[in-house]
Design an enzyme around this catalytic site. Structure first.
Site, PDB file in Angstrom:
ATOM      1  CG  ASP A 169      -1.755  -1.165   1.530  1.00 34.00           C
ATOM      2  OD1 ASP A 169      -2.060  -1.556   0.325  1.00 34.00           O
ATOM      3  OD2 ASP A 169      -2.236  -1.294   2.574  1.00 34.00           O
ATOM      4  CD  GLU A 219      -8.966  -2.580  -1.169  1.00 38.02           C
ATOM      5  OE1 GLU A 219      -9.476  -2.661  -0.173  1.00 38.02           O
ATOM      6  OE2 GLU A 219      -8.397  -3.529  -1.603  1.00 38.02           O
TER       7      GLU A 219
END
Ligand code: FUB
Length: 324
Positions: free
Chosen positions: A16, A223
């Site tokens: 991420d 997301e």
């Protein structure tokens, strides 16, 4: 397009990546994966991260990567329950603000802020989460002295539990043909510590100007929001989750609406795909992750980078997620 890729932190599991250039230097703010032994499920319980590191690199594709060690730990966050997911960092007037999603003691994702005098931390958390915050994956975007957070994530990210910024009695997914659950954008207060307004939905439209629908899983938001600007246009990019694409949509202002343009990257090894896009020293880069080094264990991801290119019309040239 097949392109040269580089694993940035081969000796640990990092995912991420949020990437920013502060004072001319490139910093990476990833999640820190580890083997906690929690079984994989649709709530993402296996992503049981408990701290963050910060990294910097000068020559992105070849240079040495510096690890500044642990800069924030759940043990230091008074309201912590579990699961430190994707964070991001902004700089304002010499202070650095880290925004992080974390489940509180009731297992509800909220967003917190932690502050440092340095881009490399350590970051000191505020005693409470941001009022009115929910869900995951904050990405901060600054323009003309205003700071915005894009956020949200489905399934384990709990976005389906909210409508119009209010918690629902039960998680609700739109029916086929209805507009997909949108990501959110919110402006921050001048002190960077609270929301300055009610979060607003990010509309992603198709080529006919109609909202992308919930059953259009190859294109709808799931997301991992990111925002960057290229040639005066706003590029909102995101993951499609269960179809594993990194996609983007363009618009004329930070709030949108945005029109779907295409894929940035095809699926990688591992369930999740997550990224950031940044210009550094005259080149554009896609920072992302995959689970190839861990043999496909989707909760043990490795940080990667490659160059990103646009065509003459400003379309991002799609990158192959798989290396072979
Ligand atoms: O790292 C945990 C979650 O996985 C992130 O918040 C999502 O974007 C996905 O990458």
């Amino acid at each position: 397009m097949k392109t040269k890729k580089r694993y940035l932190v081969p000796n640990d599991y990092m995912a991420d990546p949020s990437v920013h250039v502060f004072d001319g230097k490139l910093y990476i703010y990833p999640s820190h994966d580890w083997e906690s032994g929690i079984a994989e499920n649709d709530n993402g319980d296996h992503f049981n991260m408990k701290d963050y590191h910060v990294f910097s690199v000068d020559d992105v594709m070849e240079g040495e990567v510096t690890d500044y060690g642990v800069v924030l730990d759940t043990d230091d966050i008074p309201w912590a329950g579990r699961q430190l997911w994707d964070c991001d960092v902004a700089c304002k007037e010499g202070k650095y603000y880290m925004y992080f999603p974390l489940k509180d003691k009731n297992d509800i994702f909220r967003m917190g802020v932690a502050i440092s005098d340095s881009p490399t931390g350590p970051f000191k958390p505020q005693p409470d989460p941001i009022r009115g915050s929910y869900s995951i994956d904050p990405a901060v975007f600054e323009e003309d002295g205003s700071y915005y957070i894009y956020f949200g994530g489905l399934w384990g990210g709990q976005l389906q539990r909210y409508c119009d910024n209010k918690a629902l009695e039960c998680a609700t997914f739109p029916a086929d043909g209805e507009p997909a659950i949108p990501a959110r954008i919110v402006k921050l207060t001048d002190d960077m510590l609270q929301f300055a307004e009610e979060p607003k939905p990010i509309m992603i439209l198709d080529e006919n100007g109609m909202p992308i629908t919930a059953d259009d899983t190859e294109r709808r938001f799931f997301e991992a929001s990111w925002m960057h600007k290229y040639n005066g246009k706003y590029y909102f990019s995101y993951s499609t989750g269960d179809t594993h694409n990194l996609c983007y949509a363009t618009g004329d202002n930070p709030y949108g609406p945005f029109t779907y343009q295409g894929k940035i990257m095809t699926p990688v090894v591992g369930w999740t795909t997550h990224h950031s896009i940044i210009e550094y020293k005259g080149k554009w880069y896609l920072f992302h992750h995959d689970s190839a080094p861990s043999g496909g264990r989707t909760w043990l991801r490795s940080l990667k980078v490659c160059e990103l290119e646009y065509d003459k019309e400003g379309h991002i040239i799609t990158i192959e997620g798989l290396d072979k």
